[in-house]
Scaffold this motif. Structure first.
Motif, PDB file in Angstrom:
ATOM      1  N   LEU A   1       0.853  -1.194   0.000  1.00  0.00           N
ATOM      2  CA  LEU A   1       0.000   0.000   0.000  1.00  0.00           C
ATOM      3  C   LEU A   1       0.886   1.241   0.000  1.00  0.00           C
ATOM      4  CD1 LEU A   1      -2.674  -0.804   2.762  1.00  0.00           C
ATOM      5  CD2 LEU A   1      -2.556  -1.609   0.410  1.00  0.00           C
ATOM      6  N   THR A   2       0.492   2.230  -0.795  1.00  0.00           N
ATOM      7  CA  THR A   2       1.216   3.496  -0.744  1.00  0.00           C
ATOM      8  C   THR A   2       0.319   4.623  -1.253  1.00  0.00           C
ATOM      9  OG1 THR A   2       3.331   4.589  -1.221  1.00  0.00           O
ATOM     10  CG2 THR A   2       2.339   3.332  -3.020  1.00  0.00           C
ATOM     11  N   HIS A   3       0.895   5.821  -1.344  1.00  0.00           N
ATOM     12  CA  HIS A   3       0.161   6.995  -1.817  1.00  0.00           C
ATOM     13  C   HIS A   3      -0.112   6.905  -3.317  1.00  0.00           C
ATOM     14  CE1 HIS A   3       1.033   9.359   1.900  1.00  0.00           C
ATOM     15  NE2 HIS A   3       2.109   8.591   1.923  1.00  0.00           N
ATOM     16  N   PRO A   4      -1.109   7.626  -3.808  1.00  0.00           N
ATOM     17  CA  PRO A   4      -1.295   7.708  -5.263  1.00  0.00           C
ATOM     18  C   PRO A   4      -0.237   8.608  -5.898  1.00  0.00           C
ATOM     19  CG  PRO A   4      -3.032   8.943  -4.131  1.00  0.00           C
ATOM     20  CD  PRO A   4      -2.195   8.299  -3.066  1.00  0.00           C
ATOM     21  N   LEU A   5      -0.152   8.570  -7.225  1.00  0.00           N
ATOM     22  CA  LEU A   5       0.943   9.227  -7.943  1.00  0.00           C
ATOM     23  C   LEU A   5       0.735  10.717  -8.166  1.00  0.00           C
ATOM     24  CD1 LEU A   5       1.741   6.331 -10.380  1.00  0.00           C
ATOM     25  CD2 LEU A   5       3.361   7.386  -8.802  1.00  0.00           C
ATOM     26  N   ALA A   6      -0.428  11.252  -7.816  1.00  0.00           N
ATOM     27  CA  ALA A   6      -0.651  12.693  -7.972  1.00  0.00           C
ATOM     28  C   ALA A   6      -1.224  13.266  -6.693  1.00  0.00           C
ATOM     29  CB  ALA A   6      -1.611  12.974  -9.132  1.00  0.00           C
ATOM     30  N   ASP A   7      -0.748  14.442  -6.315  1.00  0.00           N
ATOM     31  CA  ASP A   7      -1.316  15.178  -5.182  1.00  0.00           C
ATOM     32  C   ASP A   7      -0.857  16.628  -5.281  1.00  0.00           C
ATOM     33  OD1 ASP A   7      -2.160  16.333  -2.833  1.00  0.00           O
ATOM     34  OD2 ASP A   7      -1.750  14.556  -1.620  1.00  0.00           O
ATOM     35  N   PRO A   8      -1.685  17.494  -5.827  1.00  0.00           N
ATOM     36  CA  PRO A   8      -1.249  18.886  -6.005  1.00  0.00           C
ATOM     37  C   PRO A   8      -0.998  19.624  -4.701  1.00  0.00           C
ATOM     38  CG  PRO A   8      -3.335  18.450  -7.169  1.00  0.00           C
ATOM     39  CD  PRO A   8      -3.044  17.265  -6.316  1.00  0.00           C
ATOM     40  N   TYR A   9      -1.423  19.037  -3.591  1.00  0.00           N
ATOM     41  CA  TYR A   9      -1.308  19.727  -2.308  1.00  0.00           C
ATOM     42  C   TYR A   9      -0.082  19.297  -1.528  1.00  0.00           C
ATOM     43  CZ  TYR A   9      -6.019  21.075  -3.476  1.00  0.00           C
ATOM     44  OH  TYR A   9      -7.107  21.592  -4.136  1.00  0.00           O
TER      45      TYR A   9
ATOM     46  N   GLY B   1       3.698  17.421  -2.451  1.00  0.00           N
ATOM     47  CA  GLY B   1       4.605  16.723  -3.350  1.00  0.00           C
ATOM     48  C   GLY B   1       5.314  15.537  -2.711  1.00  0.00           C
ATOM     49  N   ASP B   2       5.342  15.476  -1.383  1.00  0.00           N
ATOM     50  CA  ASP B   2       5.995  14.338  -0.732  1.00  0.00           C
ATOM     51  C   ASP B   2       5.238  13.038  -1.001  1.00  0.00           C
ATOM     52  OD1 ASP B   2       7.629  16.291   0.297  1.00  0.00           O
ATOM     53  OD2 ASP B   2       7.127  15.930   2.398  1.00  0.00           O
ATOM     54  N   HIS B   3       3.928  13.138  -1.131  1.00  0.00           N
ATOM     55  CA  HIS B   3       3.132  11.915  -1.322  1.00  0.00           C
ATOM     56  C   HIS B   3       3.452  11.219  -2.638  1.00  0.00           C
ATOM     57  CE1 HIS B   3       0.001  13.648   1.726  1.00  0.00           C
ATOM     58  NE2 HIS B   3       1.074  13.170   2.320  1.00  0.00           N
ATOM     59  N   PRO B   4       3.395  11.931  -3.784  1.00  0.00           N
ATOM     60  CA  PRO B   4       3.799  11.242  -5.017  1.00  0.00           C
ATOM     61  C   PRO B   4       5.257  10.817  -5.005  1.00  0.00           C
ATOM     62  CG  PRO B   4       2.724  13.353  -5.510  1.00  0.00           C
ATOM     63  CD  PRO B   4       2.835  13.267  -4.035  1.00  0.00           C
ATOM     64  N   ALA B   5       6.125  11.574  -4.343  1.00  0.00           N
ATOM     65  CA  ALA B   5       7.537  11.170  -4.281  1.00  0.00           C
ATOM     66  C   ALA B   5       7.669   9.833  -3.562  1.00  0.00           C
ATOM     67  CB  ALA B   5       8.363  12.243  -3.577  1.00  0.00           C
ATOM     68  N   ALA B   6       6.919   9.676  -2.484  1.00  0.00           N
ATOM     69  CA  ALA B   6       6.935   8.394  -1.766  1.00  0.00           C
ATOM     70  C   ALA B   6       6.429   7.272  -2.661  1.00  0.00           C
ATOM     71  CB  ALA B   6       6.077   8.488  -0.502  1.00  0.00           C
TER      72      ALA B   6
ATOM     73  N   PHE C   1      -3.698   4.298  -1.464  1.00  0.00           N
ATOM     74  CA  PHE C   1      -4.745   4.682  -0.506  1.00  0.00           C
ATOM     75  C   PHE C   1      -5.207   6.114  -0.762  1.00  0.00           C
ATOM     76  CE2 PHE C   1      -0.683   4.223   2.113  1.00  0.00           C
ATOM     77  CZ  PHE C   1      -0.301   5.555   2.071  1.00  0.00           C
ATOM     78  N   GLU C   2      -6.231   6.533  -0.064  1.00  0.00           N
ATOM     79  CA  GLU C   2      -6.953   7.756  -0.436  1.00  0.00           C
ATOM     80  C   GLU C   2      -6.247   9.027   0.033  1.00  0.00           C
ATOM     81  OE1 GLU C   2     -11.124   7.620   0.229  1.00  0.00           O
ATOM     82  OE2 GLU C   2     -11.364   9.782  -0.032  1.00  0.00           O
ATOM     83  N   PRO C   3      -6.039   9.976  -0.880  1.00  0.00           N
ATOM     84  CA  PRO C   3      -5.440  11.258  -0.492  1.00  0.00           C
ATOM     85  C   PRO C   3      -6.492  12.163   0.146  1.00  0.00           C
ATOM     86  CG  PRO C   3      -5.939  11.298  -2.819  1.00  0.00           C
ATOM     87  CD  PRO C   3      -6.342   9.925  -2.312  1.00  0.00           C
ATOM     88  N   HIS C   4      -6.034  13.278   0.671  1.00  0.00           N
ATOM     89  CA  HIS C   4      -6.956  14.151   1.407  1.00  0.00           C
ATOM     90  C   HIS C   4      -7.991  14.787   0.487  1.00  0.00           C
ATOM     91  CE1 HIS C   4      -8.126  16.106   5.041  1.00  0.00           C
ATOM     92  NE2 HIS C   4      -8.045  17.297   4.505  1.00  0.00           N
ATOM     93  N   GLN C   5      -7.623  15.107  -0.739  1.00  0.00           N
ATOM     94  CA  GLN C   5      -8.571  15.693  -1.689  1.00  0.00           C
ATOM     95  C   GLN C   5      -8.612  14.784  -2.918  1.00  0.00           C
ATOM     96  OE1 GLN C   5      -9.054  19.909  -2.021  1.00  0.00           O
ATOM     97  NE2 GLN C   5      -7.493  20.328  -0.493  1.00  0.00           N
ATOM     98  N   PRO C   6      -9.424  13.735  -2.841  1.00  0.00           N
ATOM     99  CA  PRO C   6      -9.324  12.680  -3.854  1.00  0.00           C
ATOM    100  C   PRO C   6      -9.530  13.158  -5.287  1.00  0.00           C
ATOM    101  CG  PRO C   6     -11.271  12.378  -2.457  1.00  0.00           C
ATOM    102  CD  PRO C   6     -10.443  13.454  -1.838  1.00  0.00           C
ATOM    103  N   GLU C   7     -10.564  13.929  -5.547  1.00  0.00           N
ATOM    104  CA  GLU C   7     -10.823  14.307  -6.947  1.00  0.00           C
ATOM    105  C   GLU C   7      -9.668  15.133  -7.500  1.00  0.00           C
ATOM    106  OE1 GLU C   7     -12.943  15.178  -4.491  1.00  0.00           O
ATOM    107  OE2 GLU C   7     -14.893  14.254  -4.860  1.00  0.00           O
ATOM    108  N   GLN C   8      -9.121  16.038  -6.703  1.00  0.00           N
ATOM    109  CA  GLN C   8      -8.023  16.874  -7.183  1.00  0.00           C
ATOM    110  C   GLN C   8      -6.764  16.050  -7.446  1.00  0.00           C
ATOM    111  OE1 GLN C   8      -8.935  19.845  -8.029  1.00  0.00           O
ATOM    112  NE2 GLN C   8     -10.919  19.516  -7.062  1.00  0.00           N
ATOM    113  N   SER C   9      -6.693  14.879  -6.845  1.00  0.00           N
ATOM    114  CA  SER C   9      -5.533  14.003  -7.023  1.00  0.00           C
ATOM    115  C   SER C   9      -5.820  12.890  -8.026  1.00  0.00           C
ATOM    116  CB  SER C   9      -5.128  13.407  -5.667  1.00  0.00           C
ATOM    117  OG  SER C   9      -4.853  14.437  -4.730  1.00  0.00           O
ATOM    118  N   ASP C  10      -6.856  13.093  -8.850  1.00  0.00           N
ATOM    119  CA  ASP C  10      -7.218  12.095  -9.871  1.00  0.00           C
ATOM    120  C   ASP C  10      -7.345  10.708  -9.270  1.00  0.00           C
ATOM    121  OD1 ASP C  10      -7.207  14.069 -11.848  1.00  0.00           O
ATOM    122  OD2 ASP C  10      -5.063  13.843 -12.176  1.00  0.00           O
ATOM    123  N   PHE C  11      -7.903  10.648  -8.095  1.00  0.00           N
ATOM    124  CA  PHE C  11      -8.053   9.379  -7.386  1.00  0.00           C
ATOM    125  C   PHE C  11      -9.450   8.837  -7.655  1.00  0.00           C
ATOM    126  CE2 PHE C  11      -9.112   6.929  -3.509  1.00  0.00           C
ATOM    127  CZ  PHE C  11      -8.013   6.100  -3.414  1.00  0.00           C
TER     128      PHE C  11
END
Lengths: 251, 251, 251, 251, 251, 251
Positions: C114-122, C124-129, C167-177
Motif C-alpha cells: 500500500l502506498t500513496h497515489p501518484l498525484a497530489d497537487p497539495y 509533493g511528498d506523497h507522489p515522491a513516496a 490509498f486515499e489522499p486528502h482531496q481525492p478528486e483533485q488528485s485524480d483518485f
C-alpha cells in the motif's frame, strides 16, 4: 548515403529492447539503404540478465555477454550500435547522461528517432530512457548548448526537429500505449527474426514477438482496408508518433 | 481519374463548415487532380444564418441562399457538392440519415474521409455529423447492409477502410482537439481564400481563418524543423487522424 | 505466520498518513492474523507539525514526538513500524533512498503493498513516496540488484510481484483518485479509530476520517447491491489498484 | 499598496516568457494598482538566444543583453523583476533552487501565482519551472521549512494558498493546455504590445502574439455571450486554473 | 429584479436532485435577491420512489407526492419550480423534450445554468438530463430555432451564453467529477437543511448531505488558504464549470 | 443451483462475440457448476456474415445458420443462449429493446454481467450493446420500472447490483481497453477452443484467439509474480471491471 540521406536513431534503455520492439523498423530502413544507429544506454546487466546472475557470473562478464549479443543483433539488422554504459535497474537520469546523448544526436544527425514510451509500470528504466532521449533531441537543436565536455562551439552541427516514434512496450495497455502508426514489416521480418535469434537467453521471446508481429499485421490489414491488397501474412509493428505529423497530403 | 484514383469525401454538418475548416485540404487535393466531394447534411439554415433571420427572410429563401453560397465555394475549391437537407439546430441523428450516407459512401468510393471531431460543446450538430459519418463509413463496408431504400443487392460496391481525419473546430482546446497531423496548404491557400470570399455574410471570418492558417503554418514549420526549408509564409491546417496510420516507412 | 503467510507492506511519506488513509486495511489484515509492516519515509517533522513549530520546539524533539505517536498508532493497529528518516518538505527522491526500500522489500517479502497515489497537487511528498515505493518494488524483483550497501549477493531473497494499492489522499478528486476497490472495514474500524486517537495533535481529523469511513461505507453497500445484506453501518476505505487484478473467478 | 493588497507573482523559465504569455495579466494588475513581481529562473541564454550565438557573442554578454531586455519589458508592464540565474537548456531542478523560490514566495507574499503549464513537449525547461514553482508554493506554507540558507526561523511570514494559473504555451494543444479561464486584456493590451517591443530579437513574435490576443479575444466574447456587450476588438489571454476556484457566487 | 437581474436556472432530472446537489447555490442566490427557477424533467416516480412502490401506491399518487415535496423544498429555498413530466427510468431524450427546454430557457433568460454532470454510471437519467440541458442552452441562442409548438417568431428573446455548472453526483469519483469550483454555502446552509427536511422519505440523506457540506467546506478553507479567515464551520458545495470562465481579473 | 447460486449473464451484440471474447470466463463458470446465460442482441447477420452474402444466401437463411452455430458454441461452453433478434449493422438502441433486456435481467438474476466495452471505432454495434446492457442493469434494480409489455407489478424480482466486466474488443488499444482484470482460463481453454471450432466460417480466428489467450496468459503470470507458481502454458482473458470492486480483503 548520397542516395538516401535518412538516418534512424534508436535510443534503447537496455541491450535487447531495440530488437524486440523496433527490429522491423530498423531492418526496413537499412533495406532501403538508410543508415540506422542504435544507442544502448545500458547493457541490461542487472535487470534483464537473471539467468546469468543465477549462474554466478560476475558483473563484467555479464555486460560483455550482453554487448556481444546486441552487436550481433544490430549487425543482423544492418545497424550500427554504441553503448553509453550508464547502468540499469535503475537507469539514473542525469545532466551528464543527457549531454552525452546530445553529442550523439549531433554526430548522427537523425532524421527519425525511435525510443521507449513515457510510461511503463513494469520497468522504470524505459520511461527514464525516453525522457532523456526527448530532452537530448531538444537540447541538440540549440546552438547555445555546449558539447558534453563543456567545450564550445559544438563539434557537430545542431540538428533539426526529427519526428519521434515510441516503440511497443511489453504490456502495451498497461503502459497507455495506443498505437497511431502501424508499420508494415512484412519484407523486413526475416531480418528481425534473425536478430531475435542472436539473443539465445530469451529464446521463449522469439515466438512471442513473432506472434505479436502477426497480430499487428492483422491490424495493418484491417486499418488499411481490403483495397490495398496486402498479403495474408502481413507482419507489423506498432508505434506512437509523439509530435504531429507534418505532411502535404492527407492519406 | 485514371491517373489519380484518390477521392476525398468531406462530411459537413452545415453549408459553410467545409470551407473554413478543410478548404485547404480540399483545394490541395483537387490541385493534385484528385476528386473531392462535399456532402452538407444541412444548410445551417437555423443555427448559422442569424443575419438572414433578423432580416425577416423565410426558411426556404435562407436555405436557397446558403445552398448557392456553398456551391460557389465548392466550385472555387474544385469540388463537387451535394446536400442531404436533414435540418439543423438540431441535426437529428437517424437510421435513415445514416443509410443515405452509406449510399453516398458507396457511390463516391472515398479514399479519404474528412469530418468534424467528436466533441464540440458549442455546437451539437458537429459531433452528430461526425457520429453519422463514422457509422456510415463502417456500414458501407458490409456487403450485407442494404441500400437506403431497402433494396438489395447494393447498387454500388462496398468500400474499403478509408482513413478519417477530423478537421478543426472553432474552439479547438474546448473540443479536446489535439492535432496529430499538420497539413501544409501554402500552395492551396489562395483557393481557400477565394472560397471563403464566397460567404459574404461571414466576412469577419475571412481574416480570422487566414490568421489561423498562418498560426498553423508556424506549427508546420516548427514541427518539420529547419532542415526542410519551408518558406517563411507557410500556411497550414490542423487535423486529427482517427484511425492509426498504416505505412511502410516511419517518417 | 505458518497459518497465514500474507504480509502487508505500507509505505507512508509521513508518520501519520498510514493511520488516516489505510488504518482499516491494516487492522483488517492483522485481525486475520497477517503481518503488517509500516515504513515511514519521514516523520512529517516539517510539513505536518505546525503546532509544534509554533510552540517553538526544536527539530529533534518534534521528530521524537511524531515517532512516538506513530509507534502507538501502529501498535493499536497490530502493525510493526520502521522509520527511514529521509526528511520531509521536501521528501527528496534519491537512488540511495530507493535502495533502502529495496532492502526493506526483500526483508519483509510483502504479498501486498500500500502506498500513496501518484498525484497530489497539495503535497509533493506523497507522489515522491509513491514513485520510490513503486521503483523499489520493481528493483527488489531483480536478482542482479545489490543490497543498499553495495554488497552482493542479496541478503534476502528477491520478491515476487505483489499487487499495489494506492490509498486515499486528502482531496481525492483533485488528485485524480478514482477508486476501483472499496474495502469493507466495518469490523476493523474500532481499531482504526483507536489508532487515530493516538494522534492528539490532529484531533479534528478523528471525526473527519470517521465520516469518510461512513461515506465510503455507503458506497460499499451501493456497489455491492442489496443482495449481500451488508449492515446499515458498514464502514469503508477506498483504494486504487495499480496493476491488473489476477484472478481465477470474475466476481 | 494599502488600498490594494493584491500581489501577482510570475515564475518564468526564461527571460521572455512572461511577456508573450502573461503580459496582459501583469499589465492589468499593475493598472489596477496591484504589485506584480516577475521571477526569471534563467535568462534563456542557451535555448532562446540563437541569433546572438550565431553572432559569436560570449555567454556573459548574452545574459546581460537578455537581462536588460527583460528589465525593460517588465518596466513597460509596471512590474518588478528579479533573476535567479539557474541556467537553461536544461533548467535543472534542485532542492536549492526550490528553496530560493520559497524565500521569494515568503518575501513577496503573492495573492496570485502565474507560471508555465506542466507539459510542453517542445521545451523541458517550462515544465521544470512549473514543478519548482508549485513545490515552492507548498513548502512556503509550512512553518517548519527553513530559509534557503538553512537558518531558522523564517525571515518572512509563511504564505497562504494563493491560486495558481498556468499561462499559454507556444503550442497549446500539444501541451494539453485546455484553457478554463479567459482573461479580458483589452485595456491592458497596449502595455503588453509595448513590452513585446522591448524584445527586438524576436520581432516576428510581436505580430504573432497580437494575433493570438485577437483570437483569444474572440473566445472571450463567444464565451461571455452577446449580453455583456464586449467591444468588437476585445483582446484576450488564456489560462488554466490549477486548483479549484473558491467563491461565494457562481457566475 | 431591477436591483439584481441575475437568474439561476436549475435543470434537474428528478424531483429531489436539486435539493441535495445544489440547494446551497440556490439558497445563496435567492438570499442575494436573485431569481432561481428549478425545472424538474421528471418526478423520479419510477427510479427514486422505491418505498412508495413497496407500499403499493399507484403511479399518479406517487407523482403527486413527489411534486408536493419538491414544491415545498423549492419554496424553502426561495425558488420557483416547474415540471416537464417527461418520465424517468429511463428519461428518454427527444427533440420535443429539448424544444420544451428551449422555451423555458428563453422565458427564464438565465444568467447561470446548473445541471447534472455528463457521466454517471449509476443513473443514466442524470447524463440524459445534462445533454438535453446543454443542447437546449445552445439552441435557445439561435434566432432561427422556432418555439416548441413550431410557431415562429420566437415568443421570447433568444438568450446569451450563460455559464453552466455541473452539480455533484452521488458518487463523484466514479462519475469523473473533478470539482473546479468550490462554493461557500455557510450562510445558505440552514435553508438547504430546511429544504432537505421537506423530503421525509429520504431522511437518511439529511445527515449524509450535511456531512458532505462539511467535507466540501474543509476544502473551501484549504483551497482558500488561511489568509481569508474563513470560519471553522464553513460549509461547501462542489461544482464543475463546463465552459471557460470569462473574467477581467485573475483571482 | 442450490450448491452454487452464481449466474453469469453475457450480453453479446452479435452471435459470435461471446465465444471469442468471453468463452473462457463462461466455460470456467459452468465448470464450477454455475449457470451462464448468453443473450445475443442480433445474429450478426449483416455485419459479420460476408461470406454468406457473397454466396448469395437470403437473410433468413443467414440468420438461421448463425443461430445454429451460436447454439452449438454455447452448448460447448455449457451455457444457455437466447436471441433478441434486434437487427445489426446498425444495432439500433431503443427503449423497447432495453425493456426486453430488463425482463431478461430480472428473469436470470445475474450475479455477474459481461458485455462489450463502451468504445469501438471499428464497430458501433458493440458500444450500442454495452450501453443497453448497462442501462437495463440499472433499470432492472428499480421496483417502479414495469415489465417490457407495460404490465405491472414486475413478473420477476428486481435485481441487485451485479458487477459488470467488459470483455476484450478486437483492437483493444484503439478501443481504449485497458484491462484491470486478468482471468486465468487455463483449465477452461479446451472448452473455449471447442466452442470456437463451432464457428467454421471464421476458421482463421481459431488460431488468432488461441494466440491471444497465450499472450494474456503471459500477462497473468507476469502480474501474478513467480511466487504463485503458475504453469508455463497459462492461458488468459482480459477484462475491464466497470464498477469498483467491493471486497473485504486487499489481494
Amino acid at each position: 548515403m548520397a542516395e538516401n540521406p535518412n538516418t534512424l536513431l534508436v535510443v534503447s534503455a537496455h541491450a535487447g529492447d531495440f530488437v524486440w520492439r523496433a527490429g522491423g523498423a530498423i531492418a526496413a530502413a537499412t533495406m532501403r539503404g538508410e543508415r540506422a544507429v542504435v544507442v544502448c544506454l545500458s547493457f541490461g546487466e542487472r535487470g534483464e540478465s537473471a539467468s546469468q546472475w543465477l549462474a554466478g557470473k560476475p558483473l563484467d562478464e555479464i555486460k560483455a555477454i550482453r554487448r556481444e549479443e546486441a552487436e550481433a543483433a544490430a549487425s543482423a539488422l544492418g545497424a550500427e550500435i554504441e553503448f553509453l554504459d550508464l547502468g540499469d535497474y535503475p537507469l539514473v537520469e542525469s545532466e551528464q547522461a543527457v549531454a552525452k546523448l546530445v553529442d550523439v544526436c549531433r554526430r548522427v544527425q537523425p532524421t527519425v528517432v525511435l525510443t521507449h514510451p513515457l510510461a511503463d509500470p513494469y520497468n522504470g528504466d524505459h520511461p527514464a530512457a525516453a525522457r532523456m532521449a526527448l530532452q537530448a533531441r531538444v537540447l541538440a537543436q540549440a546552438i547555445g548548448v555546449a558539447n558534453s565536455d563543456g567545450s564550445f562551439p559544438t563539434k557537430d552541427d545542431i540538428i533539426g526537429a526529427p519526428p519521434v516514434f515510441f516503440f511497443e512496450p511489453h504490456q502495451p495497455e498497461q503502459s497507455d500505449f495506443k498505437p497511431n502508426v502501424l508499420l508494415d514489416i512484412t519484407d523486413a521480418f526475416p531480418l528481425k527474426r534473425k536478430a531475435m535469434e542472436c539473443l539465445p537467453a530469451q529464446k521463449h521471446m522469439w515466438e512471442y514477438y513473432t506472434q505479436l508481429a502477426i497480430r499487428r499485421g492483422v491490424q495493418v490489414k484491417r486499418n488499411a482496408g481490403p483495397n490495398l491488397g496486402l498479403p495474408h501474412d502481413t507482419m507489423g509493428e506498432a508505434y506512437v508518433r509523439y509530435f504531429p505529423q507534418v505532411t502535404g497530403v492527407l492519406q
